[in-house]
Design a protein around this motif. Structure first.
Motif, mmCIF file in Angstrom:
data_model
loop_
_atom_site.group_PDB
_atom_site.id
_atom_site.type_symbol
_atom_site.label_atom_id
_atom_site.label_comp_id
_atom_site.label_asym_id
_atom_site.label_seq_id
_atom_site.Cartn_x
_atom_site.Cartn_y
_atom_site.Cartn_z
ATOM 1 N N GLU A 271 0.834 -1.196 0.000
ATOM 2 C CA GLU A 271 0.000 0.000 0.000
ATOM 3 C C GLU A 271 0.867 1.244 0.000
ATOM 4 O O GLU A 271 2.047 1.205 0.338
ATOM 5 C CB GLU A 271 -0.985 0.001 1.175
ATOM 6 C CG GLU A 271 -0.363 -0.351 2.500
ATOM 7 C CD GLU A 271 -1.392 -0.379 3.628
ATOM 8 O OE1 GLU A 271 -2.592 -0.165 3.393
ATOM 9 O OE2 GLU A 271 -0.970 -0.599 4.772
ATOM 10 N N THR B 243 0.237 5.822 0.424
ATOM 11 C CA THR B 243 -0.766 6.861 0.655
ATOM 12 C C THR B 243 -0.980 7.694 -0.614
ATOM 13 O O THR B 243 -0.120 7.737 -1.492
ATOM 14 C CB THR B 243 -0.322 7.816 1.782
ATOM 15 O OG1 THR B 243 0.894 8.462 1.369
ATOM 16 C CG2 THR B 243 -0.095 7.071 3.087
ATOM 17 N N TYR B 244 -2.135 8.337 -0.665
ATOM 18 C CA TYR B 244 -2.423 9.216 -1.807
ATOM 19 C C TYR B 244 -1.302 10.233 -2.001
ATOM 20 O O TYR B 244 -0.865 10.489 -3.123
ATOM 21 C CB TYR B 244 -3.726 10.004 -1.574
ATOM 22 C CG TYR B 244 -4.998 9.199 -1.568
ATOM 23 C CD1 TYR B 244 -5.382 8.422 -2.656
ATOM 24 C CD2 TYR B 244 -5.854 9.251 -0.473
ATOM 25 C CE1 TYR B 244 -6.572 7.709 -2.644
ATOM 26 C CE2 TYR B 244 -7.053 8.548 -0.455
ATOM 27 C CZ TYR B 244 -7.407 7.776 -1.544
ATOM 28 O OH TYR B 244 -8.583 7.079 -1.541
ATOM 29 N N SER B 245 -0.848 10.848 -0.895
ATOM 30 C CA SER B 245 0.109 11.945 -1.066
ATOM 31 C C SER B 245 1.447 11.440 -1.594
ATOM 32 O O SER B 245 2.062 12.067 -2.459
ATOM 33 C CB SER B 245 0.278 12.754 0.225
ATOM 34 O OG SER B 245 0.710 11.912 1.249
ATOM 35 N N ASN C 219 -11.967 10.229 -1.739
ATOM 36 C CA ASN C 219 -11.588 9.199 -0.781
ATOM 37 C C ASN C 219 -11.982 7.801 -1.252
ATOM 38 O O ASN C 219 -12.590 7.010 -0.526
ATOM 39 C CB ASN C 219 -12.173 9.521 0.604
ATOM 40 C CG ASN C 219 -11.416 8.785 1.692
ATOM 41 O OD1 ASN C 219 -10.370 8.172 1.438
ATOM 42 N ND2 ASN C 219 -11.945 8.798 2.907
ATOM 43 N N ARG D 47 -4.361 4.570 -0.702
ATOM 44 C CA ARG D 47 -5.407 5.049 0.194
ATOM 45 C C ARG D 47 -4.873 6.132 1.106
ATOM 46 O O ARG D 47 -3.701 6.489 1.033
ATOM 47 C CB ARG D 47 -5.988 3.875 1.001
ATOM 48 C CG ARG D 47 -4.947 2.990 1.682
ATOM 49 C CD ARG D 47 -5.576 2.171 2.791
ATOM 50 N NE ARG D 47 -6.478 1.147 2.303
ATOM 51 C CZ ARG D 47 -6.210 -0.155 2.248
ATOM 52 N NH1 ARG D 47 -5.024 -0.601 2.644
ATOM 53 N NH2 ARG D 47 -7.089 -1.012 1.817
ATOM 54 N N GLU D 48 -5.746 6.643 1.972
ATOM 55 C CA GLU D 48 -5.424 7.787 2.823
ATOM 56 C C GLU D 48 -4.246 7.507 3.768
ATOM 57 O O GLU D 48 -3.330 8.294 3.900
ATOM 58 C CB GLU D 48 -6.693 8.129 3.628
ATOM 59 C CG GLU D 48 -6.607 9.358 4.510
ATOM 60 C CD GLU D 48 -6.444 10.639 3.701
ATOM 61 O OE1 GLU D 48 -7.066 10.736 2.620
ATOM 62 O OE2 GLU D 48 -5.690 11.515 4.147
ATOM 63 N N ASP D 49 -4.311 6.338 4.435
ATOM 64 C CA ASP D 49 -3.306 6.021 5.444
ATOM 65 C C ASP D 49 -2.874 4.567 5.343
ATOM 66 O O ASP D 49 -3.596 3.751 4.775
ATOM 67 C CB ASP D 49 -3.899 6.230 6.851
ATOM 68 C CG ASP D 49 -3.680 7.652 7.319
ATOM 69 O OD1 ASP D 49 -2.552 8.158 7.161
ATOM 70 O OD2 ASP D 49 -4.657 8.253 7.820
ATOM 71 N N TYR D 50 -1.748 4.259 5.961
ATOM 72 C CA TYR D 50 -1.313 2.865 6.001
ATOM 73 C C TYR D 50 -2.211 2.079 6.952
ATOM 74 O O TYR D 50 -2.607 2.584 7.999
ATOM 75 C CB TYR D 50 0.142 2.781 6.449
ATOM 76 C CG TYR D 50 1.065 3.298 5.374
ATOM 77 C CD1 TYR D 50 1.316 2.522 4.241
ATOM 78 C CD2 TYR D 50 1.626 4.559 5.460
ATOM 79 C CE1 TYR D 50 2.117 3.005 3.228
ATOM 80 C CE2 TYR D 50 2.428 5.052 4.438
ATOM 81 C CZ TYR D 50 2.672 4.266 3.332
ATOM 82 O OH TYR D 50 3.454 4.732 2.310
#
Ligand code: ASP
Ligand code: MG
Length: 409
Positions: free
Chosen positions: A196, A198-200, A225, A243-246
C-alpha cells in the motif's frame, strides 16, 4: 451488490484476443448483482500512432490542440466498441459510451483538459437495464461540446473520477505491472512491490515520473476518498492499494520510492536584470499557455551588474509551446541568451518520512557522488527531493539511489 469501476489500460486491450480475455476475466469475477463500469484506454500504441500520423501533416501537431483532441479521442472509441461487442458475444449485455455520453465535462484546455463536472445519469440508466457499461477513458467534452483529452495516461483519471461520481464501492486499475514498485522494475531489477501507499506519496511519485498512474487520478482518489487498487491484468494476485493512510505495518522505510522522468527539458534564461517582476513576466506568460514549470532556480550571475539567470524545467511535450513564449519575454527583458537542453532527466526520492530528517538528502547526494554523477539542479518539496542530471546516466543514478535506501530490505 456492489458497483465496481474497472479500468484497463492500452496494453491490456492491445488486440482483439486480449479484449476477449478482459471480457472473460471480468465475467468470471463478477458476482451476481454486481454493477460493473469499465473504463478503457486505446488499444496498444494507438495513441502514439495517431500522434505520428498527425506529425506526418505538421512536425508540431500540438500547435493545433483542438484537432489533436478530435484525432486522439478516436482511439478510445475503437476499444469501447470492441469490448462491448466482446461482452455481448459472451452473452452479457453491455453498451459502450463516449466520455461525453457518460457525462464527463471538462474545461477547454485541449490535450490537457481538466474534469470540471460529471453527470453520469446515462451510466446509471444503462446499469439499471442490466448492462455492463464500457466508457471511453481519456476524454470528455467542454461547454461547446468539443472533444477534450485529459493528458497522456488520462484514462486513469477518467476511471477514478467516474468511480467518485458514481459513489462506487471500489476502483480497480488493471495494468501490465502488478502494482506500484519502489522504482521502475524495468530499470531497477531489485525494486519491490508495495502493498500500500498513501495518496500523497503516490501523487508525488506520479508527478515525478512514475508512469503507473496519472497524477490527476491520484488527486481524484484523495478528493473522493476512493481507495484505488492497482493490479495486473494478467494475474489475479493482489496489487497495491492507494489510500489515505497505512493500514498494515510494512517494514520501516526511510523513503517510499525512487521516481524518474526523462521527458523533461531544461530552460535557462541567461543575463536578465535582477529587478522585481522578472519571474512574474516569465512564468505568467507560460502559465497563460498552460505550461507547467518545475525546478525553478534563480541565481546571481554578476553581483556588480546585478544580473541574474533563471533556470527551470518543463515537460518535453511542452517544449514547442514554451520556446517562443520564453524567447519573446527574454527579448523584452534584454536577456543575453535562452538555452534549452534536451539531454537532461530528473531523478527523485519520495517519502513522508523524510520531513525533518536532513540525513536523507545527504544520502541521496552521496549515492550520486559515489557513482560519479553530477547534479545540475536540485529541488525539494515536503515529501520529495529531485535532482536534474544528464539523461545518459539516468539508469545508473536510479539504481545507485535505490541501492542506498533499499539494499537488504
Ligand atoms: N490512450 C491515452 C494515452 O495513451 C490515455 C491512456 O492510455 O490513459 O495516453
Ligand atoms: Mg497508464
Amino acid at each position: 451488490m456492489a458497483l465496481i469501476v474497472k479500468k484497463f489500460g492500452g496494453s491490456s486491450v492491445g488486440s482483439t484476443e486480449k479484449i476477449m480475455n478482459v471480457a472473460k476475466r471480468v465475467l468470471n469475477e463478477k458476482k451476481p448483482g454486481d454493477q460493473i463500469v469499465m473504463v478503457v484506454s486505446a488499444m496498444g500504441d494507438t495513441t502514439d500512432d495517431l500522434i505520428k500520423l498527425a506529425e506526418g501533416i505538421n512536425k508540431e501537431p500540438y500547435t493545433y490542440p483542438r484537432e489533436m483532441d478530435m484525432l486522439l479521442t478516436t482511439g478510445e472509441q475503437i476499444s469501447i466498441a470492441l469490448l462491448a461487442m466482446a461482452f455481448n458475444t459472451l452473452g452479457q449485455k453491455a453498451v459502450s459510451l463516449t466520455g461525453s455520453m457518460a457525462g464527463m465535462h471538462t474545461n477547454s484546455f485541449h490535450t490537457k483538459g481538466l474534469i470540471t463536472d460529471i453527470t453520469p445519469e446515462r451510466v446509471h440508466e444503462e446499469l439499471d437495464k442490466g448492462n455492463i457499461v464500457v466508457v471511453a477513458g481519456f476524454q470528455g467534452t467542454d461547454e461547446h461540446g468539443d472533444p477534450v483529452t485529459l493528458g497522456r495516461g488520462g484514462s486513469d483519471t477518467s476511471a477514478v473520477a467516474l468511480a467518485g461520481a458514481l459513489k462506487a464501492d471500489s476502483c480497480e486499475i488493471f495494468t501490465d505491472v502488478d502494482g506500484v514498485y519502489s522504482a521502475d522494475p524495468r530499470i531497477v531489477p531489485s525494486a519491490h512491490k508495495m502493498q500500500e501507499i498513501t495518496y500523497s506519496e503516490m501523487l508525488e511519485m506520479a508527478r515525478l515520473g512514475a508512469g503507473v498512474m496519472q497524477p490527476r487520478s491520484v488527486e481524484m482518489g484523495a478528493y473522493f476518498n476512493i481507495p484505488i487498487h492497482v493490479r495486473s491484468t494478467f494475474t489475479t494476485k493482489p496489487g497495491t492499494m492507494i489510500r489515505e493512510d497505512y493500514t498494515m505495518e510494512e517494514k520501516n522505510f526511510d523513503i517510499r520510492g525512487v521516481a524518474h522522468d526523462d521527458k523533461v527539458v531544461k530552460v535557462a534564461v541567461l543575463g536578465i536584470p535582477n529587478t522585481p517582476g522578472i519571474a512574474h513576466d516569465i512564468f505568467s506568460a507560460l502559465a497563460e499557455a498552460n505550461v507547467d514549470v518545475d525546478m525553478i532556480v534563480q541565481s546571481i550571475r554578476n553581483i556588480e551588474k546585478n544580473v541574474t539567470d533563471m533556470v527551470f524545467t518543463v515537460a518535453s511535450s511542452d517544449r514547442a509551446v514554451a520556446k517562443p513564449i520564453v524567447d519573446k519575454v527574454a527579448e523584452k527583458l534584454g536577456a543575453v541568451a535562452v538555452l534549452i537542453e534536451d539531454d537532461v532527466a530528473k531523478v527523485s526520492i519520495v517519502g513522508a518520512g523524510m520531513l525533518g530528517n536532513p540525513g536523507i538528502a545527504s544520502r541521496m547526494f552521496g549515492a550520486l557522488s559515489k557513482a560519479g554523477i553530477n547534479i545540475d539542479v536540485i529541488s525539494t518539496s515536503e515529501i520529495s527531493i529531485s535532482c536534474l542530471i544528464k539523461k545518459d546516466v539516468l539508469k545508473e543514478a536510479v539504481n545507485a539511489i535505490h541501492d542506498e535506501f533499499f539494499q537488504d530490505k
